[in-house]
Design a protein around this motif. Structure first.
Motif, PDB file in Angstrom:
ATOM      1  N   LYS A  33     -11.213  -1.103  -1.206  1.00 10.58           N
ATOM      2  CA  LYS A  33      -9.929  -0.547  -0.216  1.00 10.58           C
ATOM      3  C   LYS A  33      -8.752  -0.122  -0.944  1.00 10.58           C
ATOM      4  O   LYS A  33      -8.315  -0.853  -2.087  1.00 10.58           O
ATOM      5  CB  LYS A  33      -9.645  -1.672   0.711  1.00 10.58           C
ATOM      6  N   VAL A  34      -7.856   0.595  -0.703  1.00 16.93           N
ATOM      7  CA  VAL A  34      -6.973   1.328  -1.297  1.00 16.93           C
ATOM      8  C   VAL A  34      -5.811   0.320  -0.855  1.00 16.93           C
ATOM      9  O   VAL A  34      -5.409   0.160   0.129  1.00 16.93           O
ATOM     10  CB  VAL A  34      -6.386   2.762  -1.016  1.00 16.93           C
ATOM     11  N   VAL A  35      -4.960  -0.443  -2.060  1.00 15.76           N
ATOM     12  CA  VAL A  35      -3.807  -1.206  -1.676  1.00 15.76           C
ATOM     13  C   VAL A  35      -2.471  -0.429  -2.234  1.00 15.76           C
ATOM     14  O   VAL A  35      -2.556   0.138  -3.583  1.00 15.76           O
ATOM     15  CB  VAL A  35      -4.131  -2.514  -2.165  1.00 15.76           C
ATOM     16  N   THR A  36      -1.776  -0.076  -1.486  1.00 16.26           N
ATOM     17  CA  THR A  36      -0.478   0.521  -1.768  1.00 16.26           C
ATOM     18  C   THR A  36       0.493  -0.276  -2.627  1.00 16.26           C
ATOM     19  O   THR A  36       0.185  -1.348  -2.852  1.00 16.26           O
ATOM     20  CB  THR A  36       0.285   1.207  -0.675  1.00 16.26           C
ATOM     21  N   GLN A  37       1.301   0.685  -3.336  1.00 22.86           N
ATOM     22  CA  GLN A  37       2.245  -0.211  -4.231  1.00 22.86           C
ATOM     23  C   GLN A  37       3.205  -1.039  -3.473  1.00 22.86           C
ATOM     24  O   GLN A  37       3.416  -2.157  -4.142  1.00 22.86           O
ATOM     25  CB  GLN A  37       3.031   1.207  -4.937  1.00 22.86           C
ATOM     26  N   ARG A  38       3.529  -0.490  -2.412  1.00 19.85           N
ATOM     27  CA  ARG A  38       4.384  -1.212  -1.743  1.00 19.85           C
ATOM     28  C   ARG A  38       3.747  -2.561  -1.032  1.00 19.85           C
ATOM     29  O   ARG A  38       4.425  -3.763  -1.480  1.00 19.85           O
ATOM     30  CB  ARG A  38       4.738  -0.642  -0.172  1.00 19.85           C
TER      31      ARG A  38
END
Length: 233
Positions: free
Chosen positions: A174-179
């Protein structure tokens, strides 16, 4: 939750009949049970009635927008949601991911890529039963002991490196965002303006985990968006 990938209930929320037909034919061939909705309102109703194992959601819906559908489903459901969108701006992807999407695929898309991402999302749900040990390929993370081994050898990580790795590995595929990473590791007062923290610590992790840190196989960068930890079977 234990789930057999075959027979999983997939809800497609998309206003384009051709896209729904393509997805239905292809996914039924992969033994998925397919349900359809052409509007946001219909999608919300279907989601609450049939409780899908995974949702494919178009953002460009008539009536209730795809983003509103995403937010309302996330109020009560943890089912994986893969956003299918013609919007390819980084900002749109970041907003969708921060709002609870598990992944995104940009139109036009390859069915092979979409099916592969669906499998990862379904496996992640099946494995998310608070297991004390994460096993990803040759990497072992003992959550109870806060220890990490690669190919049977202990890897020494700082507390911050471990916390960062745990979040990425717990969301493998899963893509985990920088924020999301900044707020979960360093606190809610951090945002994308502090992304240099991430670059430094991701660099440290790659040097400790990757055979070639310039060609990472575990932690992939999603430029301008965040990071994805590869799910390796």
């Amino acid at each position: 939750m234990t789930m057999n990938e075959h027979g999983a209930r997939i809800l497609i929320i998309d206003d384009e009949p051709q896209i729904r037909k393509l997805l239905k034919v292809t996914l039924q061939a992969h033994q998925y049970a397919i349900y359809e909705a052409s509007t946001g309102e219909e999608g919300l109703q279907q989601a609450s009635l049939m409780l899908p194992d995974l949702i494919i959601l178009d953002l460009g819906l008539p009536g209730i927008s795809g983003m509103e559908v995403l937010g309302r489903i996330r109020e009560w459901s943890n089912s994986p949601i893969i956003v299918l969108t013609a919007k390819d701006r980084e900002e749109d992807k970041i907003v969708a991911l921060d709002s609870g999407a598990d992944d995104y695929v940009t139109k036009p898309f390859g069915m092979g890529e979409l099916v592969a991402r669906m499998r990862v999302a379904l496996r992640h749900v099946a494995k998310s039963s608070n297991e004390p040990i994460l096993q990803i390929g040759e990497l072992t993370i003992d959550l109870a002991q806060r220890s990490v081994e690669l190919k049977g050898e202990r890897i020494k990580l700082t507390p911050t490196e471990y916390d960062l790795l745990k979040i990425l590995a717990s969301n493998a595929g899963k893509v985990v965002t920088q924020r999301q990473l900044l707020q979960q590791v360093w606190g809610s007062h951090h945002n994308e303006t502090d992304s240099h923290y991430l670059r430094v610590y991701i660099g440290h992790l790659r040097k400790k985990l990757e055979e070639d840190s310039t060609r990472p196989k575990f932690i992939l960068t999603e430029p301008g968006i965040g990071y994805r930890f590869l799910s390796r079977e």
